[in-house]
Design a protein around this motif. Sequence first.
Motif, PDB file in Angstrom:
ATOM      1  N   ARG A  20     -21.858  -1.753  29.101  1.00 45.35           N
ATOM      2  CA  ARG A  20     -21.354  -1.734  27.720  1.00 45.35           C
ATOM      3  C   ARG A  20     -20.961  -3.131  27.250  1.00 45.35           C
ATOM      4  O   ARG A  20     -21.249  -3.517  26.109  1.00 45.35           O
ATOM      5  N   ALA A  21     -20.283  -3.877  28.109  1.00 44.87           N
ATOM      6  CA  ALA A  21     -19.867  -5.235  27.732  1.00 44.87           C
ATOM      7  C   ALA A  21     -21.087  -6.115  27.481  1.00 44.87           C
ATOM      8  O   ALA A  21     -21.123  -6.884  26.516  1.00 44.87           O
ATOM      9  N   ALA A  22     -22.106  -5.999  28.338  1.00 46.78           N
ATOM     10  CA  ALA A  22     -23.313  -6.819  28.182  1.00 46.78           C
ATOM     11  C   ALA A  22     -24.035  -6.490  26.880  1.00 46.78           C
ATOM     12  O   ALA A  22     -24.445  -7.392  26.144  1.00 46.78           O
ATOM     13  N   VAL A  23     -24.187  -5.219  26.587  1.00 49.22           N
ATOM     14  CA  VAL A  23     -24.850  -4.798  25.353  1.00 49.22           C
ATOM     15  C   VAL A  23     -24.038  -5.232  24.137  1.00 49.22           C
ATOM     16  O   VAL A  23     -24.589  -5.612  23.107  1.00 49.22           O
ATOM     17  N   SER A  24     -22.730  -5.212  24.276  1.00 51.27           N
ATOM     18  CA  SER A  24     -21.843  -5.564  23.170  1.00 51.27           C
ATOM     19  C   SER A  24     -22.011  -7.017  22.721  1.00 51.27           C
ATOM     20  O   SER A  24     -21.858  -7.317  21.532  1.00 51.27           O
ATOM     21  N   ILE A  25     -22.335  -7.900  23.632  1.00 51.91           N
ATOM     22  CA  ILE A  25     -22.502  -9.304  23.251  1.00 51.91           C
ATOM     23  C   ILE A  25     -23.618  -9.433  22.220  1.00 51.91           C
ATOM     24  O   ILE A  25     -23.404  -9.921  21.110  1.00 51.91           O
ATOM     25  N   ALA A  26     -24.803  -8.966  22.580  1.00 52.20           N
ATOM     26  CA  ALA A  26     -25.951  -9.067  21.666  1.00 52.20           C
ATOM     27  C   ALA A  26     -25.742  -8.221  20.415  1.00 52.20           C
ATOM     28  O   ALA A  26     -26.096  -8.634  19.305  1.00 52.20           O
ATOM     29  N   SER A  27     -25.162  -7.042  20.577  1.00 49.20           N
ATOM     30  CA  SER A  27     -24.965  -6.139  19.437  1.00 49.20           C
ATOM     31  C   SER A  27     -24.041  -6.734  18.395  1.00 49.20           C
ATOM     32  O   SER A  27     -24.290  -6.613  17.186  1.00 49.20           O
ATOM     33  N   ASN A  28     -22.970  -7.382  18.827  1.00 50.39           N
ATOM     34  CA  ASN A  28     -22.034  -7.972  17.870  1.00 50.39           C
ATOM     35  C   ASN A  28     -22.607  -9.199  17.179  1.00 50.39           C
ATOM     36  O   ASN A  28     -22.310  -9.445  16.014  1.00 50.39           O
ATOM     37  N   ILE A  29     -23.452  -9.945  17.878  1.00 50.25           N
ATOM     38  CA  ILE A  29     -24.144 -11.061  17.219  1.00 50.25           C
ATOM     39  C   ILE A  29     -25.028 -10.500  16.106  1.00 50.25           C
ATOM     40  O   ILE A  29     -25.014 -10.989  14.971  1.00 50.25           O
ATOM     41  N   ALA A  30     -25.785  -9.467  16.424  1.00 53.07           N
ATOM     42  CA  ALA A  30     -26.695  -8.859  15.442  1.00 53.07           C
ATOM     43  C   ALA A  30     -25.921  -8.249  14.281  1.00 53.07           C
ATOM     44  O   ALA A  30     -26.274  -8.456  13.108  1.00 53.07           O
ATOM     45  N   GLU A  31     -24.866  -7.503  14.586  1.00 57.66           N
ATOM     46  CA  GLU A  31     -24.104  -6.864  13.508  1.00 57.66           C
ATOM     47  C   GLU A  31     -23.461  -7.906  12.593  1.00 57.66           C
ATOM     48  O   GLU A  31     -23.502  -7.779  11.372  1.00 57.66           O
ATOM     49  N   GLY A  32     -22.896  -8.932  13.183  1.00 61.68           N
ATOM     50  CA  GLY A  32     -22.263  -9.972  12.376  1.00 61.68           C
ATOM     51  C   GLY A  32     -23.249 -10.688  11.469  1.00 61.68           C
ATOM     52  O   GLY A  32     -22.976 -10.904  10.289  1.00 61.68           O
ATOM     53  N   GLU A  33     -24.413 -11.017  12.002  1.00 54.45           N
ATOM     54  CA  GLU A  33     -25.424 -11.694  11.184  1.00 54.45           C
ATOM     55  C   GLU A  33     -25.904 -10.771  10.073  1.00 54.45           C
ATOM     56  O   GLU A  33     -26.154 -11.205   8.953  1.00 54.45           O
ATOM     57  N   GLY A  34     -25.967  -9.494  10.359  1.00 53.34           N
ATOM     58  CA  GLY A  34     -26.425  -8.523   9.369  1.00 53.34           C
ATOM     59  C   GLY A  34     -25.443  -8.296   8.231  1.00 53.34           C
ATOM     60  O   GLY A  34     -25.824  -7.788   7.175  1.00 53.34           O
ATOM     61  N   ARG A  35     -24.203  -8.676   8.416  1.00 50.68           N
ATOM     62  CA  ARG A  35     -23.194  -8.500   7.360  1.00 50.68           C
ATOM     63  C   ARG A  35     -23.383  -9.486   6.212  1.00 50.68           C
ATOM     64  O   ARG A  35     -22.876  -9.278   5.125  1.00 50.68           O
ATOM     65  N   LYS A  36     -24.073 -10.585   6.462  1.00 52.81           N
ATOM     66  CA  LYS A  36     -24.387 -11.593   5.431  1.00 52.81           C
ATOM     67  C   LYS A  36     -23.152 -12.228   4.793  1.00 52.81           C
ATOM     68  O   LYS A  36     -23.170 -12.654   3.664  1.00 52.81           O
TER      69      LYS A  36
END
Length: 122
Positions: A42-58
């Motif tokens: 979960r922690a490993a997936v969270s790193i990439a997921s939060n980068i993607a989510e943050g960039e997607g917020r614009k």
Amino acid sequence: MTQGYRDLVVWQQAMNVAVETYRLTSAFPKDEMFGLTSQMRRAAVSIASNIAEGEGRKSRNEFSHFLGIALGSKSELETQIVLSEPVNLLKTSETESIKKSLDDIWKMLTALRRKLGTRDKT
């Protein structure tokens, strides 16, 4: 044409760390499935997921906020990797590469946050 977060080297590196984490934890005992195995994945997936989510917020502020969460997940995974060594789930020789990748991710995330020039309000 940009693909957003997929173009970010830090996201690509985080994806590699997630894949490596799955590979490393696949050899863990079955009694760890709902313990350290699950936590590390979960922690490993969270790193990439939060980068993607943050960039997607614009939004620069939101992107920076989610990069901060990714940094927290990086530290969480690193701690779990370090713990897995003395409890004989992983050997230090198995973790050297992923720890180096996590150091690189830390450098890239902090540099990106600095470049964004934002401050979290949380």
